[in-house]
Design a protein around this motif. Structure first.
Motif, short mmCIF file in Angstrom:
data_model
loop_
_atom_site.label_atom_id
_atom_site.label_comp_id
_atom_site.label_asym_id
_atom_site.label_seq_id
_atom_site.Cartn_x
_atom_site.Cartn_y
_atom_site.Cartn_z
N GLU A 1 0.56 -0.69 0.22
CA GLU A 1 -0.03 -0.02 0.20
C GLU A 1 0.64 1.06 0.08
OE1 GLU A 1 -2.85 -0.25 3.12
OE2 GLU A 1 -3.55 -1.55 2.07
N ARG A 2 2.13 1.13 0.89
CA ARG A 2 3.11 2.44 1.34
C ARG A 2 3.65 3.42 -0.07
NH1 ARG A 2 7.21 3.45 6.22
NH2 ARG A 2 6.49 5.12 5.10
N PHE B 1 16.90 0.57 -3.87
CA PHE B 1 17.60 1.72 -3.72
C PHE B 1 16.33 2.79 -4.20
CE2 PHE B 1 19.11 0.89 -8.47
CZ PHE B 1 19.49 1.75 -8.91
N PRO B 2 16.90 3.92 -4.04
CA PRO B 2 16.09 4.89 -4.28
C PRO B 2 16.84 6.05 -5.63
CG PRO B 2 17.62 5.45 -2.39
CD PRO B 2 17.80 4.58 -3.10
N HIS B 3 15.81 6.20 -6.84
CA HIS B 3 15.61 6.80 -7.68
C HIS B 3 15.11 8.75 -7.69
CE1 HIS B 3 16.51 3.32 -10.55
NE2 HIS B 3 16.51 2.34 -9.78
N PRO B 4 16.20 9.11 -8.19
CA PRO B 4 15.89 10.88 -7.92
C PRO B 4 14.58 10.27 -8.61
CG PRO B 4 18.05 9.73 -8.16
CD PRO B 4 17.61 8.49 -8.21
N GLY B 5 14.06 11.72 -8.39
CA GLY B 5 13.41 11.79 -9.64
C GLY B 5 11.30 11.11 -8.67
N THR B 6 12.08 9.86 -7.78
CA THR B 6 10.56 8.73 -7.39
C THR B 6 10.39 9.76 -6.41
OG1 THR B 6 11.85 7.90 -6.25
CG2 THR B 6 11.67 6.91 -9.42
N PRO B 7 9.13 9.55 -5.93
CA PRO B 7 8.23 10.28 -4.75
C PRO B 7 9.11 9.63 -3.34
CG PRO B 7 6.66 9.48 -6.41
CD PRO B 7 7.41 9.21 -6.77
N LEU B 8 9.68 7.63 -3.72
CA LEU B 8 9.63 7.24 -2.80
C LEU B 8 11.33 7.73 -2.21
CD1 LEU B 8 9.48 5.46 -0.48
CD2 LEU B 8 10.12 3.53 -2.26
N PHE B 9 12.19 8.39 -3.52
CA PHE B 9 13.24 9.41 -3.27
C PHE B 9 13.13 10.29 -2.01
CE2 PHE B 9 16.35 12.56 -4.30
CZ PHE B 9 17.74 11.79 -4.34
N ASP C 1 10.98 10.26 0.37
CA ASP C 1 10.64 10.23 1.57
C ASP C 1 11.68 9.46 1.94
OD1 ASP C 1 7.74 10.76 1.48
OD2 ASP C 1 7.59 8.57 0.90
N VAL C 2 12.68 8.69 1.00
CA VAL C 2 14.01 8.34 2.02
C VAL C 2 14.72 9.82 2.26
CG1 VAL C 2 16.53 7.60 1.03
CG2 VAL C 2 14.21 6.56 0.38
N GLU C 3 14.80 11.01 1.42
CA GLU C 3 15.67 12.13 1.81
C GLU C 3 15.70 12.97 2.35
OE1 GLU C 3 18.04 14.68 -1.78
OE2 GLU C 3 15.38 15.34 -1.29
N LYS C 4 14.22 12.81 2.66
CA LYS C 4 13.98 13.90 3.81
C LYS C 4 13.51 13.18 5.58
CE LYS C 4 9.69 16.04 1.71
NZ LYS C 4 8.72 15.89 0.98
N GLY C 5 13.84 11.35 5.22
CA GLY C 5 14.49 10.62 6.69
C GLY C 5 13.07 9.66 7.09
N HIS C 6 12.24 9.79 6.34
CA HIS C 6 10.68 9.33 6.57
C HIS C 6 11.16 7.84 6.08
CE1 HIS C 6 9.17 13.65 5.47
NE2 HIS C 6 9.35 13.39 6.79
N TRP C 7 11.71 7.42 5.97
CA TRP C 7 12.10 5.97 4.77
C TRP C 7 12.97 5.39 4.97
CZ3 TRP C 7 7.78 4.12 2.30
CH2 TRP C 7 7.71 2.37 1.73
N PRO C 8 13.62 5.91 6.03
CA PRO C 8 15.41 4.79 6.49
C PRO C 8 15.98 3.40 6.22
CG PRO C 8 14.27 5.21 8.65
CD PRO C 8 13.06 5.42 7.50
#
Ligand code: SF4
Length: 351
Positions: free
Chosen positions: A188-189, A252-260, A262-269
């Motif tokens: 879902e996430r 791994f977080p791809h730049p430009g994707t929403p999950l990237f 989230d990772v950058e903001k520390g929401h997805w360690p």
């Protein structure tokens, strides 16, 4: 005479390795919402008409005739005449800058054995249209031994068993499906648009219809917060499905994707490389399948002594259950190596 035809960009590594003929029946992804995926984010989905696709197949057949290549049977590697290629190019200079032409040459020189139907979810086409295209492809190129495609679980689940059997019988052999995780909350996430139940129903139907099924999962996708649930629930779902292939595509977080972001903001360690291997160990320990477990992508970057990859990157991978103890030993070796020389992911995996 125009030799132009259309191809998409993406195909699974196993289809790249076998130099598959690319046949584009749709453009991009009809879903395009998965938060980890950057493949088609800037592109719009569209369907191609059966007439357009058949015209592309005809063009490839004409190129084969011009090169005097026999398309009735698979050829030996290297069966292409350089002089004929040069003559064709001199008459049609535009072909020299066509990515499609390069793909066709590669396909011919590697034996013309496989084809891949593009793009991200080809089975979304009306069943009759897809059956018509597949039959035409098989009739035009009897040399082709295997045809594969990507498919979304929800689309598969929506087709009836008889429709899937018709598609299989028309010549599609293998489906590549992105499972990513067996954990409902993670699915879902990441906005996968398919629940574990959808995946199970789709997979059972596909295998009942006779397809070879290749499932992709993403080690590390749960991050530090949900790694355990990700490992246990993914293994549990894969155990129920028992697909022919299980392929690892570490997150791994791809730049430009929403999950990237989230990772950058520390929401997805994210997990460290050692933690990813510990998660992988949990998943593999819990697997009770007769599948082949494959690490056939450079994203499986973990290294052991002397810089060697921990896992072989072959398309046929490790046959379970026989190779399970060996794979667990390799994972332990990778963990020990990380303890001795802790490292981050390679530079090309980070921004
Ligand atoms: S369905 Fe596949 S191609 Fe489409 S957004 Fe999700 S991962 Fe990307």
């Amino acid at each position: 005479m125009s030799y132009s035809f259309e191809t998409g960009i993406y195909r699974p590594p196993s289809e790249g390795g076998s130099s598959s003929l690319l046949v584009r029946v749709t453009r991009n992804c009809p879903w395009n919402l998965c938060t980890f995926c950057g493949m088609y984010k800037a592109e719009k989905f569209s369907r191609r008409s059966t007439a357009e696709v058949k015209a592309d197949i005809d063009t490839v057949a004409i190129i084969c005739r011009e090169l005097e290549v026999d398309t009735d049977i698979p050829s030996q590697r290297g069966g292409i005449d350089r002089d004929r290629v040069a003559t064709l190019l001199s008459k049609n200079p535009d072909l020299g800058v066509s990515p499609g032409f390069g793909m066709v040459l590669e396909w011919i020189s590697s034996g013309m054995k496989t084809a891949f139907i593009q793009d991200a979810n080809s089975i979304i086409l009306d069943t009759e249209e897809l059956v018509d295209i597949l039959a035409y492809l098989r009739k035009t190129f009897p040399c082709i031994q295997r045809v594969t495609s990507y498919a979304r679980a929800r689309t598969l689940a929506r087709k009836s068993l008889s429709e899937l059997k018709a598609i299989k019988n028309a010549g599609l052999d293998r489906l590549h499906v992105g499972l990513e995780s067996g954990d409902e909350a993670i699915l879902e996430r990441i906005k996968k648009g398919a629940s574990p139940e959808d995946h199970l129903e789709a997979s059972r139907k596909a295998m009942d219809a006779g397809f070879q099924l290749s499932q992709y999962w993403m080690p590390g996708l749960g991050g530090k917060k949900f790694w355990k649930e990700h490992a246990i629930n993914t293994a549990a779902l894969l155990n129920k499905i028992n697909p022919h292939y299980i392929r690892s595509r570490p997150f791994f977080p791809h730049p430009g994707t929403p999950l990237f972001y989230d990772v950058e903001k520390g929401h997805w360690p994210l997990l460290s490389p050692k933690e990813q291997l510990l998660e992988l160990k949990e998943t593999v320990k819990a697997l009770d399948v007769t599948s082949k477990i494959c690490f056939d992508h450079a994203g499986n970057y973990w290294c052991g002594p002397k810089g060697r990859p921990v896992f072989k990157h072959t398309y046929e991978g490790y046959q379970f259950p026989e190779k399970k103890p060996h794979l667990l030993e390799l994972i332990e070796e990778g963990i020990r190596f990380q303890e001795l020389t802790p490292s981050g992911p390679p530079i090309w995996l980070v921004r």
